[in-house]
Scaffold this active site. Structure first.
Site, PDB file in Angstrom:
ATOM      1  N   HIS A  36      79.007  74.986  57.487  1.00  0.00           N
ATOM      2  CA  HIS A  36      78.906  73.723  56.735  1.00  0.00           C
ATOM      3  C   HIS A  36      77.496  73.567  56.165  1.00  0.00           C
ATOM      4  O   HIS A  36      77.319  73.274  54.978  1.00  0.00           O
ATOM      5  CB  HIS A  36      79.247  72.545  57.651  1.00  0.00           C
ATOM      6  CG  HIS A  36      78.766  71.207  57.169  1.00  0.00           C
ATOM      7  ND1 HIS A  36      79.390  70.512  56.164  1.00  0.00           N
ATOM      8  CD2 HIS A  36      77.709  70.436  57.539  1.00  0.00           C
ATOM      9  CE1 HIS A  36      78.748  69.373  55.946  1.00  0.00           C
ATOM     10  NE2 HIS A  36      77.710  69.295  56.759  1.00  0.00           N
TER      11      HIS A  36
ATOM     12  N   ASP B  52      67.278  77.073  24.113  1.00  0.00           N
ATOM     13  CA  ASP B  52      68.023  77.582  25.263  1.00  0.00           C
ATOM     14  C   ASP B  52      67.008  77.826  26.372  1.00  0.00           C
ATOM     15  O   ASP B  52      65.823  77.544  26.214  1.00  0.00           O
ATOM     16  CB  ASP B  52      68.758  78.889  24.910  1.00  0.00           C
ATOM     17  CG  ASP B  52      69.955  79.130  25.837  1.00  0.00           C
ATOM     18  OD1 ASP B  52      69.801  78.932  27.055  1.00  0.00           O
ATOM     19  OD2 ASP B  52      71.026  79.497  25.344  1.00  0.00           O
TER      20      ASP B  52
ATOM     21  N   TRP C 266      72.542  77.039  61.298  1.00  0.00           N
ATOM     22  CA  TRP C 266      72.126  77.582  59.998  1.00  0.00           C
ATOM     23  C   TRP C 266      70.705  78.101  60.047  1.00  0.00           C
ATOM     24  O   TRP C 266      70.308  78.900  59.207  1.00  0.00           O
ATOM     25  CB  TRP C 266      72.266  76.523  58.903  1.00  0.00           C
ATOM     26  CG  TRP C 266      71.130  75.545  58.802  1.00  0.00           C
ATOM     27  CD1 TRP C 266      70.968  74.421  59.540  1.00  0.00           C
ATOM     28  CD2 TRP C 266      70.014  75.601  57.911  1.00  0.00           C
ATOM     29  NE1 TRP C 266      69.816  73.778  59.174  1.00  0.00           N
ATOM     30  CE2 TRP C 266      69.211  74.470  58.171  1.00  0.00           C
ATOM     31  CE3 TRP C 266      69.609  76.488  56.914  1.00  0.00           C
ATOM     32  CZ2 TRP C 266      68.023  74.217  57.478  1.00  0.00           C
ATOM     33  CZ3 TRP C 266      68.430  76.220  56.237  1.00  0.00           C
ATOM     34  CH2 TRP C 266      67.659  75.102  56.523  1.00  0.00           C
TER      35      TRP C 266
ATOM     36  N   SER D  43      69.327  84.910  43.528  1.00  0.00           N
ATOM     37  CA  SER D  43      69.817  83.992  42.501  1.00  0.00           C
ATOM     38  C   SER D  43      68.854  82.822  42.314  1.00  0.00           C
ATOM     39  O   SER D  43      68.512  82.460  41.183  1.00  0.00           O
ATOM     40  CB  SER D  43      71.199  83.485  42.902  1.00  0.00           C
ATOM     41  OG  SER D  43      71.527  82.338  42.178  1.00  0.00           O
ATOM     42  N   SER D  44      68.393  82.245  43.432  1.00  0.00           N
ATOM     43  CA  SER D  44      67.492  81.095  43.323  1.00  0.00           C
ATOM     44  C   SER D  44      66.175  81.494  42.671  1.00  0.00           C
ATOM     45  O   SER D  44      65.626  80.741  41.867  1.00  0.00           O
ATOM     46  CB  SER D  44      67.160  80.531  44.706  1.00  0.00           C
ATOM     47  OG  SER D  44      68.309  80.119  45.340  1.00  0.00           O
TER      48      SER D  44
ATOM     49  N   HIS E 156      60.587  74.134  55.486  1.00  0.00           N
ATOM     50  CA  HIS E 156      60.123  72.811  55.093  1.00  0.00           C
ATOM     51  C   HIS E 156      59.972  72.664  53.581  1.00  0.00           C
ATOM     52  O   HIS E 156      60.477  71.704  53.020  1.00  0.00           O
ATOM     53  CB  HIS E 156      58.910  72.313  55.852  1.00  0.00           C
ATOM     54  CG  HIS E 156      58.888  70.825  55.751  1.00  0.00           C
ATOM     55  ND1 HIS E 156      59.726  70.028  56.483  1.00  0.00           N
ATOM     56  CD2 HIS E 156      58.263  70.008  54.900  1.00  0.00           C
ATOM     57  CE1 HIS E 156      59.595  68.782  56.093  1.00  0.00           C
ATOM     58  NE2 HIS E 156      58.711  68.729  55.136  1.00  0.00           N
TER      59      HIS E 156
ATOM     60  N   GLU F 162      61.732  74.123  51.554  1.00  0.00           N
ATOM     61  CA  GLU F 162      63.139  74.072  51.144  1.00  0.00           C
ATOM     62  C   GLU F 162      63.650  72.626  51.129  1.00  0.00           C
ATOM     63  O   GLU F 162      64.404  72.227  50.244  1.00  0.00           O
ATOM     64  CB  GLU F 162      63.975  74.928  52.096  1.00  0.00           C
ATOM     65  CG  GLU F 162      65.479  74.745  52.006  1.00  0.00           C
ATOM     66  CD  GLU F 162      66.083  75.300  50.733  1.00  0.00           C
ATOM     67  OE1 GLU F 162      65.399  76.068  50.038  1.00  0.00           O
ATOM     68  OE2 GLU F 162      67.239  74.947  50.436  1.00  0.00           O
TER      69      GLU F 162
ATOM     70  N   TYR G 241      62.019  70.052  50.375  1.00  0.00           N
ATOM     71  CA  TYR G 241      61.545  69.399  49.157  1.00  0.00           C
ATOM     72  C   TYR G 241      62.165  70.008  47.920  1.00  0.00           C
ATOM     73  O   TYR G 241      62.299  69.338  46.893  1.00  0.00           O
ATOM     74  CB  TYR G 241      60.012  69.407  49.128  1.00  0.00           C
ATOM     75  CG  TYR G 241      59.506  68.525  50.233  1.00  0.00           C
ATOM     76  CD1 TYR G 241      59.582  67.149  50.096  1.00  0.00           C
ATOM     77  CD2 TYR G 241      59.074  69.043  51.430  1.00  0.00           C
ATOM     78  CE1 TYR G 241      59.219  66.324  51.125  1.00  0.00           C
ATOM     79  CE2 TYR G 241      58.707  68.216  52.466  1.00  0.00           C
ATOM     80  CZ  TYR G 241      58.785  66.862  52.314  1.00  0.00           C
ATOM     81  OH  TYR G 241      58.443  66.040  53.343  1.00  0.00           O
TER      82      TYR G 241
ATOM     83  N   SER H 178      63.902  58.985  38.565  1.00  0.00           N
ATOM     84  CA  SER H 178      62.832  58.526  37.665  1.00  0.00           C
ATOM     85  C   SER H 178      63.283  58.499  36.209  1.00  0.00           C
ATOM     86  O   SER H 178      62.623  57.893  35.371  1.00  0.00           O
ATOM     87  CB  SER H 178      61.607  59.432  37.783  1.00  0.00           C
ATOM     88  OG  SER H 178      61.195  59.521  39.113  1.00  0.00           O
TER      89      SER H 178
ATOM     90  N   HIS I 136      56.492  70.854  62.549  1.00  0.00           N
ATOM     91  CA  HIS I 136      57.086  69.622  63.094  1.00  0.00           C
ATOM     92  C   HIS I 136      58.578  69.811  63.393  1.00  0.00           C
ATOM     93  O   HIS I 136      59.179  68.955  64.011  1.00  0.00           O
ATOM     94  CB  HIS I 136      56.829  68.413  62.177  1.00  0.00           C
ATOM     95  CG  HIS I 136      57.520  68.459  60.855  1.00  0.00           C
ATOM     96  ND1 HIS I 136      56.956  67.951  59.716  1.00  0.00           N
ATOM     97  CD2 HIS I 136      58.721  68.942  60.480  1.00  0.00           C
ATOM     98  CE1 HIS I 136      57.799  68.114  58.711  1.00  0.00           C
ATOM     99  NE2 HIS I 136      58.859  68.718  59.145  1.00  0.00           N
ATOM    100  N   HIS I 137      59.150  70.922  62.947  1.00  0.00           N
ATOM    101  CA  HIS I 137      60.539  71.218  63.300  1.00  0.00           C
ATOM    102  C   HIS I 137      60.628  71.834  64.690  1.00  0.00           C
ATOM    103  O   HIS I 137      61.723  72.055  65.181  1.00  0.00           O
ATOM    104  CB  HIS I 137      61.157  72.189  62.299  1.00  0.00           C
ATOM    105  CG  HIS I 137      61.274  71.619  60.920  1.00  0.00           C
ATOM    106  ND1 HIS I 137      62.364  70.923  60.505  1.00  0.00           N
ATOM    107  CD2 HIS I 137      60.410  71.623  59.883  1.00  0.00           C
ATOM    108  CE1 HIS I 137      62.182  70.531  59.255  1.00  0.00           C
ATOM    109  NE2 HIS I 137      61.006  70.939  58.854  1.00  0.00           N
TER     110      HIS I 137
ATOM    111  N   THR J  66      55.065  59.897  48.992  1.00  0.00           N
ATOM    112  CA  THR J  66      56.458  59.448  48.901  1.00  0.00           C
ATOM    113  C   THR J  66      56.500  57.937  48.739  1.00  0.00           C
ATOM    114  O   THR J  66      57.293  57.396  47.955  1.00  0.00           O
ATOM    115  CB  THR J  66      57.241  59.874  50.156  1.00  0.00           C
ATOM    116  OG1 THR J  66      56.952  61.242  50.419  1.00  0.00           O
ATOM    117  CG2 THR J  66      58.725  59.712  49.945  1.00  0.00           C
TER     118      THR J  66
ATOM    119  N   LYS K 123      55.902  56.972  45.249  1.00  0.00           N
ATOM    120  CA  LYS K 123      57.088  57.111  44.385  1.00  0.00           C
ATOM    121  C   LYS K 123      58.015  55.915  44.553  1.00  0.00           C
ATOM    122  O   LYS K 123      58.476  55.328  43.564  1.00  0.00           O
ATOM    123  CB  LYS K 123      57.823  58.413  44.713  1.00  0.00           C
ATOM    124  CG  LYS K 123      56.991  59.638  44.429  1.00  0.00           C
ATOM    125  CD  LYS K 123      57.785  60.903  44.566  1.00  0.00           C
ATOM    126  CE  LYS K 123      58.402  61.300  43.273  1.00  0.00           C
ATOM    127  NZ  LYS K 123      57.498  61.810  42.260  1.00  0.00           N
TER     128      LYS K 123
ATOM    129  N   ARG L   8      73.011  67.369  69.347  1.00  0.00           N
ATOM    130  CA  ARG L   8      73.742  67.848  68.186  1.00  0.00           C
ATOM    131  C   ARG L   8      74.383  69.199  68.494  1.00  0.00           C
ATOM    132  O   ARG L   8      74.057  69.826  69.506  1.00  0.00           O
ATOM    133  CB  ARG L   8      72.797  67.959  66.980  1.00  0.00           C
ATOM    134  CG  ARG L   8      71.691  68.954  67.173  1.00  0.00           C
ATOM    135  CD  ARG L   8      70.616  68.862  66.100  1.00  0.00           C
ATOM    136  NE  ARG L   8      71.025  69.512  64.861  1.00  0.00           N
ATOM    137  CZ  ARG L   8      70.177  70.122  64.018  1.00  0.00           C
ATOM    138  NH1 ARG L   8      68.889  70.162  64.279  1.00  0.00           N
ATOM    139  NH2 ARG L   8      70.608  70.672  62.917  1.00  0.00           N
TER     140      ARG L   8
END
Lengths: 191, 542
Positions: free
Chosen positions: B83, B112, B148, B175-176, B259, B261, B263, B274, B308-309, B334, B337, B456
């Protein structure tokens, strides 16, 4: 901008991406350097010179508690325990602790013990002159071995640290075990 | 506003004869057109959201009541793992790449993308990558089930699924990276004369910064999974303690990717919001430059907060303090924003069309996710919250009510430009209010469950957690209806919706609103002459 410019630009960015792929691998030595030099965690598990250990002045005024923890990974069919659970030692003095390991399986297994010192800031001040963790341990099926650790706690150990925990986890060295099984098989027809 | 230089150049490109390739195969498989590739990405992401959503349906069905009801624990673990991979790499990221493909050339006046053939390739890798990943569900031994994040040694204890998943991740990464290279090259090289960097729409800005993050971290992920691969199949010991490696090292390398990722998945969302809020507040965006610099600071800070993870792995105190304060520092840009979005709405002539509702929903609910993130950043609190449902609630607030809400907002906002037809406002609003009710039923109780200590990734739980889990599952079943609503609303609009004007929205500014609706197959084949009033954010000093 022409498409040739775009292709040149693309090439540059691919090189950057390739650089970051390499950087991913470089992170391993970089983290190790950061651990030792910035955070003060000793990763080097080599032996301390025995003469240097003997020459350390003993701090008779101070007693530090050293705890021992012995565990195995669930997949390793060994029994592994510490003979003494806690010791009170003087910093600077050479001490000895014994551990017992038994291979309760039907096959010969090579294991490696991975040491760890907690709190990890204290790892800089915990020196081993001799340890079964320095080498691979081969236990034949059913074999039991009594193994020593000789260590010195550095007298410079910060004053606020009164208790150290030395923990060993035995893991199966699958590569060495496989090599052993193969050489046994090769040797069997000859003998 | 409706007619000016840009449209005049393309008056010959009516949708009747705008040189689309004939035939399905030539139009879609061999396409190098940024609009068609954008559409392909968005359709692909929608399919992946449905597949990932179905998996979350399995998870919530199992968690509806304590004990084991529907699936084996091992299959449950496969569901949580796949998932996440499907939603992150197949849903959110391709959706944003699709939006970027569609809108970036239109917003900067480019004909293009810079590298159209690579654009085709970077899309067509994705279906194959996800076929490989989803195929593992049918392999003996099942799909990856170690989470994951693929932490070794657990992730390496799977069967052949490990190799398949790693190969799939390599393909997604390539691809990315190709998508990111294309976006950077387009933005830096293909802007129309007069589209200075600090006049670009914020969606373009956020994508430029996101693309740099992708270039920097996707290769690191590729390196990390390559090390997993060689550890499992080629006898190396990068993360194998018995061979002198260190399993915690994987977590450090993974989160150095992981991390930024996070963002990568939220910065384009900031860009979308925006764009939408000024349109419906009928005011220029408040603090345009501050928004750009805030985005750049968030991107920079994202590289120095990864640990921090993993506060609970046993880091030295100095490390924990550094990562705690660095993480909390992200709240500053943040906050800038969020403040600017609110200030943009302040005293604006606001109307609440569907995209605006989703955007406002984003601002409020994303901020809740941000606050729970701030709680998780506090080291002593994190020791309690780590690996509980509180973390699950946190990242679903930022990813579902954050990233996904902004994607839905963007689709409603730009859909009339893409298809030339309006969706039904009534049903669009229904879709929004339905989602608001059920998404909060789904994720808000998970905060309470986590604070109470529910871990979890476990299919069973203490009966004390039963009530909130039931409510959460009811929310999930409500949410499972939403892709159906969205599909029907958009399908109906495509077929029968009222025709859209060139500008579509009364308050819309920006080059994309100067081309006809639907946008012709080829736009800006000669660079447009840009007038200040065409710029999305007007004078950059705003």
């Amino acid at each position: 901008m022409s498409s040739a410019d775009n292709r040149r630009f693309q090439k540059k960015v691919w090189w950057i991406a390739a650089g970051f792929f390499g950087f991913g691998f470089a992170l391993i030595p970089l983290y190790n350097i950061a651990c030792e030099h910035v955070l003060g965690i000793k990763l080097e598990q080599g032996a301390m010179d025995a003469q240097a250990a003997a020459a350390t002045t003993v701090d008779e005024s101070r007693l530090v508690t050293v705890q021992f923890v012995a565990t195995t990974k669930s997949k390793l069919p060994w029994q592994f325990s510490a003979e003494t659970v806690t010791m009170k030692v003087h910093p600077g003095a050479l001490n000895e602790a014994w551990f017992d390991a038994t291979n309760v399986s039907e096959r010969d297994i090579v294991g490696n013990a991975i040491p760890s010192v907690a709190p990890n800031e204290a790892s800089l001040y915990f020196n081993k002159t001799e340890c079964f963790c320095f080498t691979e341990q081969l236990l034949k099926a059913g074999e039991t071995r009594r193994m020593p650790v000789r260590f010195v706690v550095d007298p410079r150990l910060p004053k606020e640290t009164n208790t150290l925990t030395l923990s060993y986890t035995f893991l199966e060295n699958t590569v060495a075990t496989k090599r052993l099984a193969e050489s046994n098989q090769a040797a069997a027809p000859a003998s | 506003m409706a007619t000016h230089a840009a449209t005049d150049h393309h008056a010959d490109h009516h949708d009747d004869h705008d040189h689309k390739p004939a035939g399905f195969w030539d139009r879609w498989v061999f396409t190098t057109n940024h609009k068609d590739i954008g559409t392909l990405y968005l359709v692909f992401a929608f399919v992946m959201f449905c597949i990932g959503g179905a998996m979350s349906g399995v998870i919530r069905a199992e968690l509806m009541s304590p004990g084991l009801q529907f699936v084996e624990p091992y299959f449950f673990n496969q569901m949580t793992t796949v998932h996440a991979l499907v939603m992150i790499f197949g849903g959110v990221m391709p959706a944003f790449v699709g939006l970027g493909n569609w809108m970036i050339p239109l917003q900067i006046g480019a004909p293009d993308m810079a590298l159209p053939r690579m654009n085709n390739w970077s899309f067509w890798i994705m279906p194959f990558a996800f076929t490989v990943l989803l195929l593992t569900l049918f392999l003996p031994g099942g799909a990856p089930a170690g989470g994951w994040t693929l932490y070794p040694p657990l992730s390496l204890q799977g069967g052949s699924a490990v190799a398949f998943a790693i190969f799939a991740i390599h393909m997604m990464g390539i691809s990315s990276i190709m998508g990111a290279i294309n976006i950077i090259a387009t933005i830096l090289n293909m802007r129309a004369p007069g589209m200075d960097l600090l006049k670009m729409p914020l969606f373009v800005w956020t994508w430029l910064i996101t693309a740099f993050l992708l270039i920097a971290v996707m290769p690191v992920l590729a390196g990390a999974v390559t090390m997993l691969l060689t550890d499992k199949f080629f006898g190396t010991s990068f993360f194998n303690a018995a061979g002198g490696g260190d399993p915690v090292m994987f977590q450090h390398i993974f989160w150095f990717f992981g991390h930024p990722e996070v963002y990568i998945m939220i910065l384009p969302a900031f860009g979308v919001v925006s764009e939408i809020i000024p349109t419906f507040a009928r005011k220029p965006l408040f603090g345009y430059q501050a928004m750009v610099y805030a985005t750049a600071s968030i991107a920079f800070l994202s590289f120095i907060v990864w640990a921090h993870h993993m506060f609970t792995v046993g880091m030295p105190l100095g490390g924990e303090l550094f990562f705690m304060y660095a993480t909390m520092m992200i709240a500053v840009p943040t906050g800038v924003k969020v403040f600017n979005w609110v200030s943009t709405m302040w005293k604006g002539s606001m109307t609440f069309e569907t995209p605006m509702l989703w955007a406002i929903g984003f601002v409020i609910l994303f901020t809740i996710g941000g606050f729970s993130g701030l709680m998780l950043a506090i080291v002593p609190a994190d020791f309690q919250y780590h690996d509980t449902y509180f973390v699950v609630a946190h990242f679903h607030y930022v990813l579902v009510t954050g990233a996904l809400f902004s994607i839905i907002a963007a689709v409603y906002y730009w859909f009339p430009k893409w298809t030339g037809r309006h969706y039904s406002e009534k049903w669009g609003k229904f879709h929004f209010w339905w989602t608001i009710v059920f998404v909060n039923l789904l994720f808000f109780p998970q905060h309470f469950l986590g604070l109470a200590g529910m871990p979890r990734r476990i299919p069973d739980y203490n009966v004390a957690f039963a009530d909130w889990n039931l409510i959460s599952s009811i929310g999930a079943f409500g949410m499972l209806c939403t892709p159906v609503f969205m599909f029907l609303i958009l399908w109906h609009a495509k077929k029968h919706g009222p025709k859209a004007t060139t500008q579509v929205w009364e308050g819309a500014h920006g080059l994309e609103w100067t081309v006809p609706s639907p946008a012709p197959h080829h736009t800006f084949t000669t660079p447009p002459v840009i007038r200040a009033s065409d710029l999305a954010h007007g004078d950059p000093t705003h």
